[in-house]
Design a protein around this motif. Structure first.
Motif, PDB file in Angstrom:
ATOM      1  N   HIS A 113     -14.368   0.704  -4.415  1.00  0.00           N
ATOM      2  CA  HIS A 113     -14.331  -0.495  -3.567  1.00  0.00           C
ATOM      3  C   HIS A 113     -14.804  -0.104  -2.166  1.00  0.00           C
ATOM      4  CE1 HIS A 113     -12.687  -3.686  -1.050  1.00  0.00           C
ATOM      5  NE2 HIS A 113     -12.628  -4.439  -2.133  1.00  0.00           N
ATOM      6  N   TYR A 141      -9.624  -4.263   3.491  1.00  0.00           N
ATOM      7  CA  TYR A 141      -8.727  -3.335   2.780  1.00  0.00           C
ATOM      8  C   TYR A 141      -7.388  -4.022   2.511  1.00  0.00           C
ATOM      9  CZ  TYR A 141      -6.266   1.179   2.026  1.00  0.00           C
ATOM     10  OH  TYR A 141      -5.537   2.229   1.524  1.00  0.00           O
ATOM     11  N   VAL A 188     -12.124   0.427   0.640  1.00  0.00           N
ATOM     12  CA  VAL A 188     -11.233   1.567   0.374  1.00  0.00           C
ATOM     13  C   VAL A 188     -11.966   2.873   0.649  1.00  0.00           C
ATOM     14  CG1 VAL A 188      -9.876   2.776  -1.385  1.00  0.00           C
ATOM     15  CG2 VAL A 188      -9.928   0.279  -1.347  1.00  0.00           C
ATOM     16  N   ASP A 195      -8.796   3.431  -5.060  1.00  0.00           N
ATOM     17  CA  ASP A 195      -9.906   2.695  -5.678  1.00  0.00           C
ATOM     18  C   ASP A 195     -11.185   2.924  -4.871  1.00  0.00           C
ATOM     19  OD1 ASP A 195     -11.539   0.983  -7.015  1.00  0.00           O
ATOM     20  OD2 ASP A 195     -10.513  -0.854  -6.398  1.00  0.00           O
ATOM     21  N   TYR A 196     -11.718   4.151  -4.943  1.00  0.00           N
ATOM     22  CA  TYR A 196     -12.809   4.542  -4.048  1.00  0.00           C
ATOM     23  C   TYR A 196     -14.121   3.823  -4.333  1.00  0.00           C
ATOM     24  CZ  TYR A 196      -9.573   8.259  -2.921  1.00  0.00           C
ATOM     25  OH  TYR A 196      -8.465   8.948  -2.542  1.00  0.00           O
ATOM     26  N   CYS A 233       0.805  -1.221   0.000  1.00  0.00           N
ATOM     27  CA  CYS A 233       0.000   0.000   0.000  1.00  0.00           C
ATOM     28  C   CYS A 233       0.839   1.272   0.000  1.00  0.00           C
ATOM     29  CB  CYS A 233      -0.910   0.059   1.226  1.00  0.00           C
ATOM     30  SG  CYS A 233      -1.868  -1.413   1.475  1.00  0.00           S
ATOM     31  N   ILE A 278      -4.038   0.230  -4.617  1.00  0.00           N
ATOM     32  CA  ILE A 278      -5.489   0.292  -4.421  1.00  0.00           C
ATOM     33  C   ILE A 278      -5.940   1.505  -3.607  1.00  0.00           C
ATOM     34  CG2 ILE A 278      -5.866  -2.191  -4.608  1.00  0.00           C
ATOM     35  CD1 ILE A 278      -6.094  -0.905  -1.210  1.00  0.00           C
ATOM     36  N   THR A 279      -4.999   2.320  -3.173  1.00  0.00           N
ATOM     37  CA  THR A 279      -5.363   3.365  -2.198  1.00  0.00           C
ATOM     38  C   THR A 279      -6.357   4.379  -2.749  1.00  0.00           C
ATOM     39  OG1 THR A 279      -3.393   4.575  -2.840  1.00  0.00           O
ATOM     40  CG2 THR A 279      -3.230   3.239  -0.866  1.00  0.00           C
ATOM     41  N   GLY A 307      -0.826   4.496   1.990  1.00  0.00           N
ATOM     42  CA  GLY A 307      -1.833   3.501   2.324  1.00  0.00           C
ATOM     43  C   GLY A 307      -1.685   2.972   3.737  1.00  0.00           C
ATOM     44  N   ALA A 340      -5.706  -5.176  -0.996  1.00  0.00           N
ATOM     45  CA  ALA A 340      -4.371  -4.708  -1.396  1.00  0.00           C
ATOM     46  C   ALA A 340      -3.461  -5.878  -1.740  1.00  0.00           C
ATOM     47  CB  ALA A 340      -3.757  -3.874  -0.268  1.00  0.00           C
TER      48      ALA A 340
END
Lengths: 251, 428
Positions: A107, A90, A110, A104-105, A64, A101-102, A68, A94
């Protein structure tokens, strides 16, 4: 499966380690003090292990990045119910993803973490702003607070940089611990405070202190422009629950 | 310290300083080195908020409210019969330090009425800043007012100790200034502003070569205009602002709705409402100019000399330029996303981030917290539904107005009824 841990961050990371060890895909991770008992699911008590925690943390950081992993820590400090489950999802997301993925709103985990981090950040910033030091007779600038989230660890750096030449202490009454700066370093301390600590009694505080509080209150009142009154906006910025710590509001 | 005497002075001199709206304490980068007091390297902090909802970040006071000038709009004008007071330099220093140590403030914002001469006044302001920096090892934020007519040498010294300097031009038009402040000359405002700008540029370029070049007003310059005191248009205000941003590299221009402080027949009378809505619209236009890539000509021009009161300037611009919409949020570049009404820069960045992972539809947008009530008429996404279809600008406007509420609604409904019958008919 339910994993019960000791409420520390290392404890949580150890729980994550164990969940992976047990190949449990949907674990519940619950603080021991909040656990009510469960008849249907298997319960496992987590033994906090620094070694396991570090291993998990290293992996998380690699996946992350520093941003992250910082988000994970900040969200953890929110102490929200079930935040551990979100954080586990989370981390899971990741670890399997090949991309960062930090952001990837879309999701759910996240997004939830991002929202929680925002709330925690706001509370941290409020503490930077709303802490009111009162000078004690032994020349310590002393403040009491009750933040919504456990943010004091996040405030250390700010106050240490700013007040490098005075002793200070910020005490969290809700969680019963404080951070104390002795001109060298910041330490975590626990005190037995009298119930009257919110009143600026001259048993503990200098007489000058009370006069400065009044000066500040006076200043605060003088800067108000009556023809622009906007109570709603005022309370939005300074929610009522903080008023008991703000001399400009309680005097 | 004589607390009673200080309290009295503080009341008078804080009350007189409150009409200066700047309270910014950010952008300075002054770090605490060698275990001194204070640090202003981070973001600004509002330590409290007044009951009118403005932030309290700095100890904002006048050194004195004695003044040799008689500007009609100013509460401390010579002819106004009010209590006068003056702080000693050391008193300001002590107050600042003691407030700062208790975490009440980020620093000091010191202004002053002009006593004796501009130079005497400026010199006294500089003394306060110098004492704080050199004797108290204070690294908090200091905002000093540049006194119109002060000498270049003093302005140079001021910049060495202050984080920000500002001169308020107060009245947006030359004619207005002549009418309301006959003893003041626009030149006197501009001269210290120019000096400071030139010095900032010089220090920056020297710093590139010599690392140890001292800081010079690291948080830059700002200025303030009163709106609604003369009959200036929004275009006059904003073109003046744009000029200052460009020509003097201002960090900020503040707009302050005129608060009636006098029975002078040249001014709106006491009891007149503060033009809060207009102030709000001007700030919105200012933001569009500085952060959203709009040029001033797009927002205000000969055909549109004033901003709309019932809708924000971005929406108003979009309704005039419907041919540029709808925008595809999954494809459009940052600049175009920023032009969608209702989308702030934060939403723009969220969209840019999230669309890397998947094509966004309305659900996704809602989830990531994009406010759609205005935006939905101006964009398409990964969905067959599209709100605008073939609505006209007027339809869109009335739909948006029906579905939103604003604390200013009463204000602009009245204005519409009185001045703009035709628009009002369209709206309903």
């Amino acid at each position: 499966m339910i994993f019960i841990y000791d409420a520390s961050f290392e404890g949580f990371l150890s729980a994550v380690f164990m969940a992976y060890e047990y190949k449990c895909k949907q674990p519940k991770i619950v603080k021991k003090e909040k656990f009510m008992g469960d008849f249907f699911e298997e319960v496992e008590e987590v033994i906090t292990s620094e070694e396991k925690a570090i291993r998990v943390w290293k992996k998380v950081k690699a996946k992350c990045g520093s941003r992250g992993s910082q988000q994970i820590y900040w969200a953890f400090l929110s102490e929200l119910d079930e935040i551990e489950i979100t954080l586990f999802q989370y981390i899971q997301h990741a670890l399997v993803s090949t991309k960062d993925i930090t952001k990837d709103y879309a999701h759910p985990a996240v997004l939830k973490v991002a929202q929680t981090v925002k709330q925690v950040g706001r509370e941290k910033h409020r503490m930077d702003a709303f802490v009111r030091f009162r000078k004690t007779k032994d020349a310590i600038y002393f403040a009491t607070v009750e933040p919504d989230f456990n943010v004091l660890p996040l405030n250390v750096k700010h106050f240490k940089n700013r007040y490098a030449d005075q002793k200070w202490c910020i005490y969290d009454l809700k969680r019963n611990y404080g951070i104390f700066y002795d001109l060298e370093k910041v330490e975590i301390i626990q005190l037995d405070l009298p119930a009257s600590i919110l009143e600026t009694s001259t048993d503990f505080f200098t007489t000058e202190e009370i006069q400065f509080q009044h000066l500040w209150k006076n200043y605060f009142d003088s800067t108000n422009i009556k023809s622009r009154k906007n109570t709603k906006l005022h309370q939005q910025h300074v929610p009522k629950r903080y008023w008991r710590y703000l001399s400009e509001k309680y005097l | 310290m004589n607390f009673d005497r200080i309290k009295e002075k503080l009341n008078i001199l804080a009350d007189a300083a409150k009409y200066d709206v700047s309270c910014s304490s950010s952008g300075s980068k002054r770090q605490n080195k060698g275990k001194g007091l204070g640090d202003s390297s981070g973001m600004g902090i509002c330590h409290s908020y007044t009951e009118d909802g403005r932030c309290v970040s700095l100890l904002k006071i006048l050194l004195t409210n004695h003044c040799i000038f008689d500007c009609a709009y100013c509460v401390t004008r010579k002819s106004n019969d009010i209590q006068r007071a003056a702080f000693k330099v050391q008193e300001v220093v002590d107050l600042t330090i003691n407030f700062y140590r208790r975490n009440y403030i980020e620093g000091l914002f010191l202004s002053s009425g002009i006593f004796k001469s501009p130079d005497t006044t400026m010199e006294r302001l500089v003394q306060v800043a110098k004492k704080l920096r050199l004797e108290e090892n204070f690294n908090g934020y200091i905002h000093l007012k540049s006194i119109p007519g002060a000498s270049d040498e003093l302005m140079h010294e001021a910049g060495l100790y202050a984080d920000r300097l500002s001169v308020n031009i107060e009245i947006p038009t030359r004619e207005g200034l002549k009418l309301l402040a006959p003893d003041k000359d626009r030149k006197d405002f501009l001269q210290p502003m120019k000096k400071v700008k030139d010095e900032i540029i010089r220090h920056k370029s020297e710093k590139r070569i010599i690392k140890s070049t001292p800081k010079f007003a690291p948080a830059g310059q700002s200025t303030q205009m009163i709106v609604g005191a003369t009959n200036e248009t929004d275009a006059q205000v904003m073109y003046t602002a744009a000029y200052f941003y460009k020509k003097y590299q201002m960090k900020r221009v503040y707009y302050s709705g005129y608060i009636p402080v006098s029975y002078d027949p040249r001014l709106p009378s006491i009891g007149t409402d503060v033009p809060l809505l207009r102030e709000n619209r001007l700030y919105q236009a200012d933001w569009l100019m500085r952060f959203y890539g709009f040029s001033i000509e797009e927002l205000l021009n000969k055909e549109h000399p004033n901003l709309d009161s019932d809708v924000d300037p971005k929406l108003s611009w979009a309704l005039r330029n419907l041919h540029l919409f709808p925008v595809d949020v999954n494809k459009a570049d940052k600049q175009m996303l920023a032009r969608i009404p209702g989308l702030g820069m934060k939403s723009v960045y969220k969209i840019l981030g999230a669309r890397k992972y998947r094509n966004l539809n309305w659900e996704h947008l809602k989830k990531i917290g994009v406010a759609l009530n205005r935006a939905k008429y101006f964009m398409v996404c990964n969905s067959k539904e599209w709100e605008k279809k073939d609505l006209s600008a007027m339809n869109i406007k009335s739909l948006i107005l029906q579905n939103s509420s604003s604390k200013f609604r009463n204000t602009y409904n009245n204005q519409l009824n009185l001045f703009d019958k035709q628009d009002a008919l369209i709206q309903y």
